[in-house]
Design an enzyme around this catalytic site. Structure first.
Site, PDB file in Angstrom:
ATOM      1  N   SER A  84       0.846  -1.190   0.000  1.00  0.00           N
ATOM      2  CA  SER A  84       0.000   0.000   0.000  1.00  0.00           C
ATOM      3  C   SER A  84       0.876   1.231   0.000  1.00  0.00           C
ATOM      4  O   SER A  84       2.097   1.160   0.206  1.00  0.00           O
ATOM      5  CB  SER A  84      -0.920   0.002   1.223  1.00  0.00           C
TER       6      SER A  84
ATOM      7  N   GLY B 281       2.089   3.088  -2.223  1.00  0.00           N
ATOM      8  CA  GLY B 281       3.163   3.179  -3.202  1.00  0.00           C
ATOM      9  C   GLY B 281       4.375   2.322  -2.910  1.00  0.00           C
ATOM     10  O   GLY B 281       5.336   2.315  -3.694  1.00  0.00           O
TER      11      GLY B 281
ATOM     12  N   GLU C 260     -10.865   4.594  -5.322  1.00  0.00           N
ATOM     13  CA  GLU C 260      -9.928   5.370  -6.128  1.00  0.00           C
ATOM     14  C   GLU C 260     -10.193   5.123  -7.608  1.00  0.00           C
ATOM     15  O   GLU C 260     -10.253   3.966  -8.060  1.00  0.00           O
ATOM     16  CB  GLU C 260      -8.488   4.985  -5.789  1.00  0.00           C
TER      17      GLU C 260
ATOM     18  N   GLU D 207      -8.382   1.218  -7.215  1.00  0.00           N
ATOM     19  CA  GLU D 207      -8.349   0.430  -5.989  1.00  0.00           C
ATOM     20  C   GLU D 207      -9.450   0.907  -5.055  1.00  0.00           C
ATOM     21  O   GLU D 207     -10.101   1.924  -5.307  1.00  0.00           O
ATOM     22  CB  GLU D 207      -6.980   0.546  -5.287  1.00  0.00           C
TER      23      GLU D 207
ATOM     24  N   ASP E  95      -6.895   8.673   3.177  1.00  0.00           N
ATOM     25  CA  ASP E  95      -6.043   9.832   3.446  1.00  0.00           C
ATOM     26  C   ASP E  95      -6.604  11.104   2.815  1.00  0.00           C
ATOM     27  O   ASP E  95      -6.620  12.169   3.447  1.00  0.00           O
ATOM     28  CB  ASP E  95      -4.633   9.595   2.890  1.00  0.00           C
ATOM     29  N   THR E  96      -7.037  11.012   1.569  1.00  0.00           N
ATOM     30  CA  THR E  96      -7.545  12.196   0.878  1.00  0.00           C
ATOM     31  C   THR E  96      -8.806  12.740   1.536  1.00  0.00           C
ATOM     32  O   THR E  96      -9.150  13.910   1.371  1.00  0.00           O
ATOM     33  CB  THR E  96      -7.840  11.887  -0.597  1.00  0.00           C
TER      34      THR E  96
ATOM     35  N   ARG F  15       4.491  11.635   7.169  1.00  0.00           N
ATOM     36  CA  ARG F  15       3.393  12.589   7.238  1.00  0.00           C
ATOM     37  C   ARG F  15       3.098  12.871   8.702  1.00  0.00           C
ATOM     38  O   ARG F  15       2.713  11.988   9.458  1.00  0.00           O
ATOM     39  CB  ARG F  15       2.174  12.001   6.522  1.00  0.00           C
TER      40      ARG F  15
END
Length: 425
Positions: A163, A165, A283, A296, A303-304, A386
């Site tokens: 996940s 990336g 997504e 996906e 997160d978005t 993050r």
């Protein structure tokens, strides 16, 4: 199927007990919303001081991918509901929990499908008929070479189990495939188990943009939020905004695809007598010709979706808490709360360095009108991580995004030298 939870005061003995598996920044917001509704929450993660652990009633540290440790934790807590918020979990223990009468959110079956790109892609494209990029699966380097030849160059190679990336790369020619195979093996989940990871190789799509459609399955059925635009770097979220200024036909199609995949997943849950309740982050790729492809889906807040703290009547976290507790969620709950013509935006605060992160200038940053900060309180950073998010609203997408950037410019971030005993996930 659980459909009636007892919620009450802190002194109550019969109220709903929730076990959070994963205690990051998204989990922290979910815990707060659950506690507002009277649930008792234990937050678990692989390291001490995780964001959700700082606010939950109790916290535990363990390797959640270890079946024995996870089974012992479930036996100790005896939860009514388990909410997986990360993917590195021993999913077989979730199946056992369901057999013991525990509700897994959205379901143990959905969690297992969504953490496996192969199972998810087969369900989405081959069973449900959703449009996707051309793809092949490969269990060896030789199969990767054949798969890349079939879909063409450039192509994207991803581990089946990963996940954010991790392990993902782009091969622009056959000479890149060996490095892509090595990256997939190194970056996948459970990379030290000695087994070869299967990969998916996908054709490189001519993207115009990417969307997330937050979709909520509750006791009242399935509803969607307004689509969220996003910008990523190396497969990880950096910015998001809502609403998205796209043609209404494109947005209508995006919502149709989101409902289609979530309905399909919930059907699987129902086949195993699980409710399938919760927020899903669907997504989608928007191509240059305006067509859409499924990419996906995350069976949890996305997160978005941090932007919904500023944009919606109920944030994705409040929606998730209500859904998992059996409270009906309607389209009125997912509506935008910002005035017409306004856009809400979020921007990740990514810090690089080695040590404890200290923020100053918060008072100057928050002097920006119609803006918010969420500083996650993670104990340390090693590399890049993050550590917070900036949130703003303004008239139009460009203005809202610029406002979050200017908010970050007012913050001063220091990374103190790492203590030798500091350990993070």
């Amino acid at each position: 199927m659980v459909n009636n939870h007892a919620l009450g005061s802190p002194l109550g003995t019969q109220r709903t007990k929730v076990l959070m598996l994963g205690s990051g920044e998204l989990g922290k917001e979910i815990v707060i919303e659950l506690m507002r509704l009277g649930a008792w929450v234990c937050a678990a993660d692989s390291y001490e001081g995780a964001p959700a652990a700082q606010v939950a009633h109790e916290a535990r540290v363990l390797d959640m991918a270890n079946p024995d440790q996870l089974d012992a934790l479930i036996d100790e807590i005896q939860p009514d509901i388990i909410i997986p918020e990360v993917e590195a979990i021993a999913t077989q223990e979730l199946h056992k929990a369901v057999d013991a009468g525990i509700q897994v959110t959205p379901s143990s079956q959905i969690a297992a499908i969504c953490m496996d790109r192969e199972r998810l892609r087969v369900l989405a494209h081959e069973t449900l008929g959703l449009p996707t990029t051309p793809y092949r699966f490969a269990g060896s380097y030789q199969e990767l070479v054949a798969g890349a030849k079939a879909v063409g160059f450039p192509c994207v190679i991803k581990p089946i189990m990963s996940s954010s990336g991790h392990g993902q790369s782009v091969a622009r020619a056959a000479d890149d495939l060996e490095a892509s195979w090595a990256e997939a093996q190194h970056g996948r989940r459970a990379a030290d188990d000695g087994e070869v990871s299967r990969v998916i190789v996908e054709a490189f799509a001519p993207l115009e943009s990417e969307l997330t459609v937050l979709t909520v399955s509750s006791s009242a059925g399935v509803v969607t939020c307004q689509a969220i635009g996003q910008r990523q770097e190396d497969g990880d979220y950096r910015e998001s905004w809502q609403p998205v200024g796209l043609d209404q036909k494109v947005l209508d199609r995006a919502h149709e695809l989101a409902v289609q995949i979530v309905d399909g997943l919930v059907d699987v849950a129902h086949q195993h007598q699980e409710p399938g309740w919760g927020v899903f982050g669907v997504e989608l790729f928007v191509l240059k010709d305006g067509s859409l492809l499924f990419n996906e889906v995350s069976p949890r807040p996305h997160d978005t979706g941090m932007v919904t703290i500023m944009s919606q009547r109920l944030s994705e976290f409040a929606l998730h808490a209500r859904a998992v507790l059996g409270i009906p969620v309607s389209s009125n709950d997912t509506r935008l709360s910002i005035p017409q013509g306004m856009t809400a935006a979020s921007r990740a605060i990514v810090v690089e360095g080695d040590g404890e992160v200290v923020f100053t200038g918060v008072e100057q940053a928050l002097s920006t009108s119609d803006s918010e900060l969420r500083l996650f309180g993670k104990p340390a950073v090693h590399g890049h991580r993050r550590m917070g998010v900036a949130l703003s609203t303004a008239a139009g997408t460009d203005a809202a995004r610029e406002k979050t950037r200017s908010l970050l410019d007012k913050l001063h971030i220091d990374v103190l030298p790492a203590d030798q005993n500091t350990s993070i996930a």
